[in-house]
Write a protein that holds these residues in place. Structure first.
Motif, PDB file in Angstrom:
ATOM      1  N   GLY A   6      28.340  -7.538 -19.273  1.00  0.00           N
ATOM      2  CA  GLY A   6      27.168  -8.243 -19.774  1.00  0.00           C
ATOM      3  C   GLY A   6      26.045  -8.429 -18.782  1.00  0.00           C
ATOM      4  N   GLU A   7      26.215  -8.003 -17.534  1.00  0.00           N
ATOM      5  CA  GLU A   7      25.149  -8.120 -16.550  1.00  0.00           C
ATOM      6  C   GLU A   7      24.517  -6.748 -16.295  1.00  0.00           C
ATOM      7  N   ILE A   8      23.206  -6.715 -16.176  1.00  0.00           N
ATOM      8  CA  ILE A   8      22.489  -5.481 -15.863  1.00  0.00           C
ATOM      9  C   ILE A   8      22.599  -5.245 -14.359  1.00  0.00           C
ATOM     10  N   VAL A   9      23.239  -4.135 -13.972  1.00  0.00           N
ATOM     11  CA  VAL A   9      23.536  -3.920 -12.554  1.00  0.00           C
ATOM     12  C   VAL A   9      22.737  -2.774 -11.936  1.00  0.00           C
ATOM     13  N   SER A  10      22.245  -1.848 -12.740  1.00  0.00           N
ATOM     14  CA  SER A  10      21.437  -0.760 -12.184  1.00  0.00           C
ATOM     15  C   SER A  10      20.623  -0.122 -13.298  1.00  0.00           C
ATOM     16  N   ALA A  11      19.563   0.576 -12.904  1.00  0.00           N
ATOM     17  CA  ALA A  11      18.699   1.233 -13.883  1.00  0.00           C
ATOM     18  C   ALA A  11      17.926   2.341 -13.196  1.00  0.00           C
ATOM     19  N   SER A  12      17.555   3.349 -14.004  1.00  0.00           N
ATOM     20  CA  SER A  12      16.722   4.438 -13.494  1.00  0.00           C
ATOM     21  C   SER A  12      15.784   4.890 -14.604  1.00  0.00           C
ATOM     22  N   ALA A  13      14.573   5.280 -14.212  1.00  0.00           N
ATOM     23  CA  ALA A  13      13.582   5.825 -15.138  1.00  0.00           C
ATOM     24  C   ALA A  13      12.652   6.705 -14.318  1.00  0.00           C
ATOM     25  N   GLY A  14      12.838   8.015 -14.406  1.00  0.00           N
ATOM     26  CA  GLY A  14      12.072   8.907 -13.563  1.00  0.00           C
ATOM     27  C   GLY A  14      12.376   8.623 -12.105  1.00  0.00           C
ATOM     28  N   ALA A  15      11.344   8.393 -11.286  1.00  0.00           N
ATOM     29  CA  ALA A  15      11.536   8.094  -9.861  1.00  0.00           C
ATOM     30  C   ALA A  15      11.821   6.623  -9.604  1.00  0.00           C
ATOM     31  N   LEU A  16      11.712   5.785 -10.636  1.00  0.00           N
ATOM     32  CA  LEU A  16      11.917   4.348 -10.472  1.00  0.00           C
ATOM     33  C   LEU A  16      13.398   3.996 -10.504  1.00  0.00           C
ATOM     34  N   ARG A  17      13.764   2.983  -9.748  1.00  0.00           N
ATOM     35  CA  ARG A  17      15.136   2.494  -9.710  1.00  0.00           C
ATOM     36  C   ARG A  17      15.128   0.974  -9.745  1.00  0.00           C
ATOM     37  N   GLY A  18      16.245   0.396 -10.187  1.00  0.00           N
ATOM     38  CA  GLY A  18      16.420  -1.039 -10.160  1.00  0.00           C
ATOM     39  C   GLY A  18      15.515  -1.786 -11.131  1.00  0.00           C
ATOM     40  N   VAL A  19      15.003  -2.941 -10.683  1.00  0.00           N
ATOM     41  CA  VAL A  19      14.200  -3.818 -11.539  1.00  0.00           C
ATOM     42  C   VAL A  19      12.959  -3.101 -12.054  1.00  0.00           C
ATOM     43  N   ASP A  20      12.307  -2.308 -11.208  1.00  0.00           N
ATOM     44  CA  ASP A  20      11.102  -1.600 -11.635  1.00  0.00           C
ATOM     45  C   ASP A  20      11.401  -0.635 -12.781  1.00  0.00           C
ATOM     46  N   ALA A  21      12.574  -0.024 -12.743  1.00  0.00           N
ATOM     47  CA  ALA A  21      12.960   0.877 -13.837  1.00  0.00           C
ATOM     48  C   ALA A  21      13.158   0.105 -15.137  1.00  0.00           C
ATOM     49  N   VAL A  22      13.768  -1.073 -15.052  1.00  0.00           N
ATOM     50  CA  VAL A  22      13.947  -1.906 -16.257  1.00  0.00           C
ATOM     51  C   VAL A  22      12.595  -2.289 -16.842  1.00  0.00           C
ATOM     52  N   TYR A  23      11.656  -2.731 -15.988  1.00  0.00           N
ATOM     53  CA  TYR A  23      10.320  -3.091 -16.468  1.00  0.00           C
ATOM     54  C   TYR A  23       9.658  -1.900 -17.163  1.00  0.00           C
ATOM     55  N   GLU A  24       9.812  -0.732 -16.584  1.00  0.00           N
ATOM     56  CA  GLU A  24       9.217   0.470 -17.184  1.00  0.00           C
ATOM     57  C   GLU A  24       9.816   0.748 -18.558  1.00  0.00           C
ATOM     58  N   ILE A  25      11.134   0.729 -18.666  1.00  0.00           N
ATOM     59  CA  ILE A  25      11.815   1.052 -19.928  1.00  0.00           C
ATOM     60  C   ILE A  25      11.461   0.037 -21.007  1.00  0.00           C
ATOM     61  N   LEU A  26      11.442  -1.242 -20.653  1.00  0.00           N
ATOM     62  CA  LEU A  26      11.176  -2.277 -21.657  1.00  0.00           C
ATOM     63  C   LEU A  26       9.736  -2.232 -22.160  1.00  0.00           C
ATOM     64  N   GLY A  27       8.881  -1.515 -21.458  1.00  0.00           N
ATOM     65  CA  GLY A  27       7.512  -1.349 -21.929  1.00  0.00           C
ATOM     66  C   GLY A  27       7.324  -0.192 -22.889  1.00  0.00           C
ATOM     67  N   TRP A  28       8.353   0.630 -23.090  1.00  0.00           N
ATOM     68  CA  TRP A  28       8.237   1.747 -24.019  1.00  0.00           C
ATOM     69  C   TRP A  28       8.227   1.243 -25.448  1.00  0.00           C
ATOM     70  N   THR A  29       7.420   1.865 -26.288  1.00  0.00           N
ATOM     71  CA  THR A  29       7.220   1.354 -27.655  1.00  0.00           C
ATOM     72  C   THR A  29       7.845   2.222 -28.733  1.00  0.00           C
ATOM     73  N   ARG A  30       8.382   3.373 -28.365  1.00  0.00           N
ATOM     74  CA  ARG A  30       9.030   4.214 -29.382  1.00  0.00           C
ATOM     75  C   ARG A  30      10.052   5.120 -28.714  1.00  0.00           C
ATOM     76  N   GLY A  31      10.971   5.629 -29.520  1.00  0.00           N
ATOM     77  CA  GLY A  31      11.995   6.512 -28.992  1.00  0.00           C
ATOM     78  C   GLY A  31      13.315   6.261 -29.690  1.00  0.00           C
ATOM     79  N   HIS A  32      14.395   6.677 -29.055  1.00  0.00           N
ATOM     80  CA  HIS A  32      15.711   6.368 -29.607  1.00  0.00           C
ATOM     81  C   HIS A  32      16.693   6.096 -28.473  1.00  0.00           C
ATOM     82  N   VAL A  33      17.839   5.545 -28.842  1.00  0.00           N
ATOM     83  CA  VAL A  33      18.778   5.013 -27.874  1.00  0.00           C
ATOM     84  C   VAL A  33      20.158   5.589 -28.131  1.00  0.00           C
ATOM     85  N   THR A  34      20.845   5.943 -27.051  1.00  0.00           N
ATOM     86  CA  THR A  34      22.258   6.331 -27.140  1.00  0.00           C
ATOM     87  C   THR A  34      23.043   5.518 -26.127  1.00  0.00           C
TER      88      THR A  34
END
Length: 240
Positions: free
Chosen positions: A176-204
């Motif tokens: 239940g805890e968020i421990v890591s994230a990646s989005a392109g060159a971003l890692r960690g908290v910055d990657a989470v902020y980037e992903i949560l700003g996306w407005t469309r797509g799909h999830v697996t």
């Protein structure tokens, strides 16, 4: 149901290693189809449209890096498993394999019987979740934050993958805890902020494999709250 003849897709430029793996699979796993590509370009072309159960990929290839190929395949073949091989292991390789959800990291020269055992186990994992009692849903007007909040509240251990246009983001949760994230060159908290700003797509969703480096230490509640504030500030700046 599991595939009758699951496909193992081998990407290996060394003819000796390729032939050894090919013959071992033919002898030990007669119900499996082995496809062999000798370069990333050939692999990308041949993998298109196939239902691949397992990738067996060399890291050092003549036209690129096997990890780059696996990042692409994670989008095109999200249910496939992966095993990587290399003759020159480097410290950063383990981090890459963990982030990709790779099952095993093998050093060359390969030991055939352990490899066969690992491939069999990987094929079993590829069908592990089939037939279980759960809901599968396609929902509209759901945000990445909604999905993460649900997974956190249910104390999930999982990797949630977000696809938005040509962008890929992955967020790993443990109990239940968020421990890591990646989005392109971003890692960690910055990657989470980037992903949560996306407005469309799909999830697996993918099972957690390996023990990647932890890049997020704050509680998920404060992380999602800070992300929501950032999104609001961004929207206010756009409309101002």
């Amino acid at each position: 149901m599991p595939q009758e003849n699951p496909i193992i897709f081998l990407v290996e430029d060394c003819p000796v290693t390729g032939l050894i793996v090919e013959r071992a699979v033919m002898h030990e796993m007669p119900d499996v189809r082995l496809l062999w590509a000798r370069s990333l370009a050939e692999a990308t072309e041949r993998a298109a449209g196939l239902d691949i159960a397992l990738f067996l990929v060399d890291i050092g290839l003549p036209d690129g890096n096997g990890f780059d190929f696996l990042w692409q395949m994670a989008t095109d073949h999200p249910t496939a498993r992966a095993i990587v091989m290399t003759a020159t292991p480097l410290p950063e390789h383990q981090a890459h394999t963990s982030a990709l959800g790779v099952l095993h990291f093998l050093e060359k020269p390969l030991q055939l019987q352990p490899l066969i055992n690992q491939m069999r186990a990987a094929l079993e994992k590829a069908t592990e979740g089939e037939g279980k009692n759960d809901f599968r849903a396609s929902l509209r007007n759901v945000t990445p934050a909604d999905i993460l909040q649900l997974k956190c509240l249910t104390r999930a251990t999982t990797v949630v993958e977000f696809l938005s246009d040509d962008q890929i983001g992955r967020i790993r949760l443990e109990d239940g805890e968020i421990v890591s994230a990646s989005a392109g060159a971003l890692r960690g908290v910055d990657a989470v902020y980037e992903i949560l700003g996306w407005t469309r797509g799909h999830v697996t969703e993918h099972p957690c494999v390996g023990f990647p480096m932890r890049t997020i230490d704050c509680p998920w509640q404060s992380l999602l709250m800070n992300a929501a504030q950032r999104i609001d500030e961004r929207l206010s700046a756009i409309t101002a």
